[in-house]
Enzyme design. Structure first.
Site, PDB file in Angstrom:
ATOM      1  N   ALA A  65      49.032 -19.062  45.971  1.00  0.00           N
ATOM      2  CA  ALA A  65      48.849 -17.628  46.186  1.00  0.00           C
ATOM      3  C   ALA A  65      47.499 -17.269  45.564  1.00  0.00           C
ATOM      4  O   ALA A  65      47.009 -17.972  44.679  1.00  0.00           O
ATOM      5  CB  ALA A  65      49.980 -16.868  45.508  1.00  0.00           C
ATOM      6  N   GLY A 109      51.955 -21.436  45.877  1.00  0.00           N
ATOM      7  CA  GLY A 109      52.308 -20.854  47.175  1.00  0.00           C
ATOM      8  C   GLY A 109      51.966 -21.774  48.342  1.00  0.00           C
ATOM      9  O   GLY A 109      52.600 -21.690  49.395  1.00  0.00           O
ATOM     10  N   GLU A 112      54.811 -24.043  48.604  1.00  0.00           N
ATOM     11  CA  GLU A 112      55.947 -23.236  49.074  1.00  0.00           C
ATOM     12  C   GLU A 112      55.816 -22.930  50.565  1.00  0.00           C
ATOM     13  O   GLU A 112      56.801 -22.953  51.311  1.00  0.00           O
ATOM     14  CB  GLU A 112      56.024 -21.943  48.252  1.00  0.00           C
ATOM     15  CG  GLU A 112      56.384 -22.239  46.794  1.00  0.00           C
ATOM     16  CD  GLU A 112      56.221 -21.026  45.886  1.00  0.00           C
ATOM     17  OE1 GLU A 112      55.096 -20.503  45.788  1.00  0.00           O
ATOM     18  OE2 GLU A 112      57.220 -20.597  45.285  1.00  0.00           O
ATOM     19  N   GLU A 132      52.575 -23.010  38.606  1.00  0.00           N
ATOM     20  CA  GLU A 132      52.594 -21.607  38.165  1.00  0.00           C
ATOM     21  C   GLU A 132      52.802 -21.478  36.662  1.00  0.00           C
ATOM     22  O   GLU A 132      52.303 -20.543  36.027  1.00  0.00           O
ATOM     23  CB  GLU A 132      53.704 -20.828  38.902  1.00  0.00           C
ATOM     24  CG  GLU A 132      53.431 -20.560  40.374  1.00  0.00           C
ATOM     25  CD  GLU A 132      53.909 -21.654  41.313  1.00  0.00           C
ATOM     26  OE1 GLU A 132      54.172 -22.794  40.844  1.00  0.00           O
ATOM     27  OE2 GLU A 132      54.028 -21.383  42.517  1.00  0.00           O
TER      28      GLU A 132
HETATM   29  N1  CO8 Z   1      43.621 -18.308  44.117  1.00  0.00           N
HETATM   30  C1  CO8 Z   1      42.370 -17.821  44.239  1.00  0.00           C
HETATM   31  N2  CO8 Z   1      41.278 -18.606  44.289  1.00  0.00           N
HETATM   32  C2  CO8 Z   1      41.451 -19.930  44.212  1.00  0.00           C
HETATM   33  C3  CO8 Z   1      42.726 -20.523  44.090  1.00  0.00           C
HETATM   34  C4  CO8 Z   1      43.864 -19.642  44.039  1.00  0.00           C
HETATM   35  N3  CO8 Z   1      45.124 -20.107  43.963  1.00  0.00           N
HETATM   36  N4  CO8 Z   1      42.579 -21.864  44.028  1.00  0.00           N
HETATM   37  C5  CO8 Z   1      41.268 -22.111  44.108  1.00  0.00           C
HETATM   38  N5  CO8 Z   1      40.580 -20.949  44.233  1.00  0.00           N
HETATM   39  C6  CO8 Z   1      39.118 -20.769  44.334  1.00  0.00           C
HETATM   40  C7  CO8 Z   1      38.437 -21.064  43.009  1.00  0.00           C
HETATM   41  O1  CO8 Z   1      38.502 -19.943  42.150  1.00  0.00           O
HETATM   42  C8  CO8 Z   1      37.019 -21.365  43.477  1.00  0.00           C
HETATM   43  O2  CO8 Z   1      36.366 -20.151  43.773  1.00  0.00           O
HETATM   44  P1  CO8 Z   1      34.868 -19.894  43.181  1.00  0.00           P
HETATM   45  O3  CO8 Z   1      34.026 -20.964  43.867  1.00  0.00           O
HETATM   46  O4  CO8 Z   1      34.557 -18.508  43.631  1.00  0.00           O
HETATM   47  O5  CO8 Z   1      34.943 -20.101  41.719  1.00  0.00           O
HETATM   48  C9  CO8 Z   1      37.244 -22.080  44.806  1.00  0.00           C
HETATM   49  O6  CO8 Z   1      38.579 -21.729  45.223  1.00  0.00           O
HETATM   50  C10 CO8 Z   1      37.182 -23.604  44.681  1.00  0.00           C
HETATM   51  O7  CO8 Z   1      38.093 -23.994  43.665  1.00  0.00           O
HETATM   52  P2  CO8 Z   1      37.678 -24.936  42.419  1.00  0.00           P
HETATM   53  O8  CO8 Z   1      36.220 -24.768  42.102  1.00  0.00           O
HETATM   54  O9  CO8 Z   1      38.649 -24.686  41.319  1.00  0.00           O
HETATM   55  O10 CO8 Z   1      37.894 -26.371  43.088  1.00  0.00           O
HETATM   56  P3  CO8 Z   1      38.243 -27.739  42.332  1.00  0.00           P
HETATM   57  O11 CO8 Z   1      38.100 -28.807  43.342  1.00  0.00           O
HETATM   58  O12 CO8 Z   1      37.464 -27.847  41.067  1.00  0.00           O
HETATM   59  O13 CO8 Z   1      39.799 -27.599  41.895  1.00  0.00           O
HETATM   60  C11 CO8 Z   1      42.137 -27.038  42.260  1.00  0.00           C
HETATM   61  C12 CO8 Z   1      40.794 -27.529  42.884  1.00  0.00           C
HETATM   62  C13 CO8 Z   1      42.672 -28.100  41.300  1.00  0.00           C
HETATM   63  C14 CO8 Z   1      43.112 -26.842  43.413  1.00  0.00           C
HETATM   64  C15 CO8 Z   1      41.889 -25.733  41.496  1.00  0.00           C
HETATM   65  O14 CO8 Z   1      41.169 -24.825  42.347  1.00  0.00           O
HETATM   66  C16 CO8 Z   1      43.130 -25.032  41.050  1.00  0.00           C
HETATM   67  O15 CO8 Z   1      43.752 -25.454  40.083  1.00  0.00           O
HETATM   68  N6  CO8 Z   1      43.542 -23.943  41.750  1.00  0.00           N
HETATM   69  C17 CO8 Z   1      44.665 -23.129  41.380  1.00  0.00           C
HETATM   70  C18 CO8 Z   1      45.952 -23.840  41.670  1.00  0.00           C
HETATM   71  C19 CO8 Z   1      47.116 -22.973  41.259  1.00  0.00           C
HETATM   72  O16 CO8 Z   1      47.311 -22.676  40.093  1.00  0.00           O
HETATM   73  N7  CO8 Z   1      47.924 -22.576  42.229  1.00  0.00           N
HETATM   74  C20 CO8 Z   1      49.088 -21.752  41.999  1.00  0.00           C
HETATM   75  C21 CO8 Z   1      48.683 -20.331  42.149  1.00  0.00           C
HETATM   76  S1  CO8 Z   1      49.955 -19.211  41.601  1.00  0.00           S
HETATM   77  C22 CO8 Z   1      51.030 -19.076  42.867  1.00  0.00           C
HETATM   78  O17 CO8 Z   1      50.846 -19.706  43.875  1.00  0.00           O
HETATM   79  C23 CO8 Z   1      52.246 -18.171  42.791  1.00  0.00           C
HETATM   80  C24 CO8 Z   1      52.529 -17.279  41.641  1.00  0.00           C
HETATM   81  C25 CO8 Z   1      51.355 -16.622  40.943  1.00  0.00           C
HETATM   82  C26 CO8 Z   1      51.662 -15.348  40.175  1.00  0.00           C
HETATM   83  C27 CO8 Z   1      50.415 -14.862  39.371  1.00  0.00           C
HETATM   84  C28 CO8 Z   1      50.617 -13.463  38.778  1.00  0.00           C
HETATM   85  C29 CO8 Z   1      49.358 -12.977  38.064  1.00  0.00           C
END
Ligand code: CO8
Length: 258
Positions: A65, A109, A112, A132
């Site tokens: 998400a 998400g 999911e 999460e």
């Molecule tokens: N949401 C928004 N932006 C994201 C997300 C995300 N889930 N994942 C990646 N991005 C963005 C990054 O911020 C980055 O943007 P920018 O270039 O502007 O900084 C761009 O995508 C590329 O990402 P990375 O530079 O981080 O790429 P890497 O190859 O270094 O890393 C990863 C890849 C490991 C996938 C890393 O991006 C990561 O850990 N992402 C988040 C994963 C995560 O935690 N997912 C779960 C999200 S939470 C959810 O799904 C449900 C509940 C949430 C409730 C929250 C309430 C506040």
């Protein structure tokens, strides 16, 4: 129809939907839900379309998400908007079969959403996770429920409590994905599989989907009864007569879809 966050194309009887927010690794914001809801509704309503494939990019099916969209929301906002409920009513509610073709990250998400599909075909690069907990939250789009049903309590607890990722091999061993293919073949394989499903009698495909899903919603006796009733309803279709006649006459069936 033009969408902001997804690409949609029809390949014969198969609808291909591609998540298209590369700058955010296909993070699922509200617009993605609006777009996917409209695309799945159009797919369900189009009598020429019989199976869909949902995919992302090589690097990410979807990285979760959209954290940036949610970061400033208050608990009351989430509650009053009934945040995340639209995934059930707009995506899971799709009656025709669809496949998630997953390469790269399917996290939070994203994992999911993949689990909302009827089944998952994974590239050997796929990585699944429910991270999460690292954000001090928990799954909100079905992860704690669908992951547990797919892989059992031990693995689901391991994934949700540590936030670790599961690779494609572990995901297949654990029952989360139906099969693994080399990343370069993912789309081809998923589209071929979807075309095979799309060539089946359409009502039978919808009923088979409904039957399997009922196994997750009810007890065995009620599930078996529902299965028999749906079987009996299917037996009244023109396609059932055609399917059996075609078998006996050793020729392919020609389906009316009713
Ligand atoms: N949401 C928004 N932006 C994201 C997300 C995300 N889930 N994942 C990646 N991005 C963005 C990054 O911020 C980055 O943007 P920018 O270039 O502007 O900084 C761009 O995508 C590329 O990402 P990375 O530079 O981080 O790429 P890497 O190859 O270094 O890393 C990863 C890849 C490991 C996938 C890393 O991006 C990561 O850990 N992402 C988040 C994963 C995560 O935690 N997912 C779960 C999200 S939470 C959810 O799904 C449900 C509940 C949430 C409730 C929250 C309430 C506040």
């Amino acid at each position: 129809m033009a969408y902001e966050t997804i690409l949609v194309e029809q390949r014969d009887a198969v609808t291909l939907i591609t998540l298209n927010r590369p700058q955010a690794l296909n993070a699922l914001n509200s617009q993605v839900l609006v777009d996917l809801g409209a695309a799945f509704a159009a797919f369900d309503a189009d009598p020429s379309q019989h199976c869909a494939v949902l995919t992302g990019s090589e690097k990410a099916f979807a990285a979760g998400a959209d954290i940036k969209e949610m970061a400033d929301k208050l608990a009351a906002d989430f509650f009053l908007e009934d945040f995340f409920s639209g995934w059930q009513s707009k995506v899971v509610a799709t009656r025709k079969p669809w496949i998630a073709a997953v390469a790269g990250f399917a996290l939070g998400g994203g994992c999911e959403l993949a689990m909302m599909a009827d089944f998952i075909i994974a590239a050997d690069t796929a990585r699944f996770g429910q991270p999460e907990i690292k954000l001090a939250v928990a799954p909100g789009m079905g992860g704690s429920q669908r992951l547990t049903r797919a892989v059992g309590k031990a693995k689901a607890m391991d994934m949700c409590l540590t936030g670790r990722m599961m690779d494609a091999q572990e995901a297949e061993r654990s029952g989360l994905v139906a099969r693994i293919v080399p990343a370069a073949d993912l789309l081809d394989d998923a589209l071929k599989t979807a075309a095979a499903i799309a060539s089946m009698p359409p009502m039978a495909a919808m009923v088979n989907k409904e039957m399997v899903n009922i196994a997750f919603e009810t007890g065995l006796a009620q599930g078996l009864l529902t299965e028999r009733r749906l079987f009996q309803i299917l037996s009244a279709t023109d396609d059932r007569k055609e399917g059996m006649a075609a078998f006996i006459e050793k020729r392919p069936g020609v389906w009316k879809g009713r």
